[in-house]
Design an enzyme around this catalytic site. Sequence first.
Site, PDB file in Angstrom:
ATOM      1  N   SER A 142       0.846  -1.190   0.000  1.00 59.89           N
ATOM      2  CA  SER A 142       0.000   0.000   0.000  1.00 59.89           C
ATOM      3  C   SER A 142       0.877   1.233   0.000  1.00 59.89           C
ATOM      4  O   SER A 142       2.031   1.198   0.466  1.00 59.89           O
ATOM      5  CB  SER A 142      -0.888   0.009   1.257  1.00 59.89           C
ATOM      6  OG  SER A 142      -1.511   1.271   1.434  1.00 59.89           O
ATOM      7  N   TYR A 155      -1.052  -0.744  10.442  1.00 57.32           N
ATOM      8  CA  TYR A 155      -1.230  -0.987   9.006  1.00 57.32           C
ATOM      9  C   TYR A 155       0.019  -0.557   8.235  1.00 57.32           C
ATOM     10  O   TYR A 155       0.522  -1.289   7.372  1.00 57.32           O
ATOM     11  CB  TYR A 155      -2.454  -0.223   8.511  1.00 57.32           C
ATOM     12  CG  TYR A 155      -2.847  -0.516   7.084  1.00 57.32           C
ATOM     13  CD1 TYR A 155      -3.531  -1.681   6.761  1.00 57.32           C
ATOM     14  CD2 TYR A 155      -2.563   0.392   6.064  1.00 57.32           C
ATOM     15  CE1 TYR A 155      -3.920  -1.945   5.445  1.00 57.32           C
ATOM     16  CE2 TYR A 155      -2.943   0.138   4.752  1.00 57.32           C
ATOM     17  CZ  TYR A 155      -3.617  -1.029   4.453  1.00 57.32           C
ATOM     18  OH  TYR A 155      -3.989  -1.292   3.150  1.00 57.32           O
TER      19      TYR A 155
END
Length: 231
Positions: A142, A155
């Site tokens: 990501s 995350y």
Amino acid sequence: MKNLNNRVAVVTGAASGIGRALALEMAAAGCRLALSDVNEPGLRETAEELRARGHDVLAVALDVSDRDGVYDFAEQVMNHFGEIHVVVNNAGVAAAGRVERLSDEDWRWILDINLLGVVNGCRAFTPLFKRQGSGHFVNIASMAGLLNPPVMGSYNVTKAGVIALSETLRYELAPWGIHTTVVCPGFFQTNLTESLRSPEPGMVETVGKLLATSELSADDIAVMIRDAVAR
């Protein structure tokens, strides 16, 4: 691998989001598919749609944090198809919270799935790729692994780890003809909030609004990934 016709592609997290979109795109390009997801109804739906279109699909319910399960899956794929060309380590979840607020349980949960799930996939399929003398890992990270937005520490850490692993493997595995691609999407329209864990009030709604503002969909990202693999 400019021609994907008749290639065998493995996609984890294929019940929804990028995984489902990529399964459809790879099938349209002529790939035979091995799909997995912990969401059995969603996985079955993806597989049935592809089989109805005449595609060869192996679908296996799988939690990528289960190391032995991932190794068993790799063997099932090899036994079914006899060869493997692309492995997309896509399965992932989301968590958001200030560093002192997110629970130990949620830290372990996201690390086990987002980071160790990718590690499990790479470790399980690498020996098979080496025996073939070819293969291609596509690891879904990501933009968060590069930009590190606040309140997303857990995350960010998992996605940064996937990037580091992928860049390591790109050079480590190259002598065996094994390629590695790491994908770092920004915000796009997806169902990420369905898995989101957070102790922060309103975080699910906030993330949902950010995802909705993007002009890109999971289908758009899947096309980019398919084309990158083909190149």
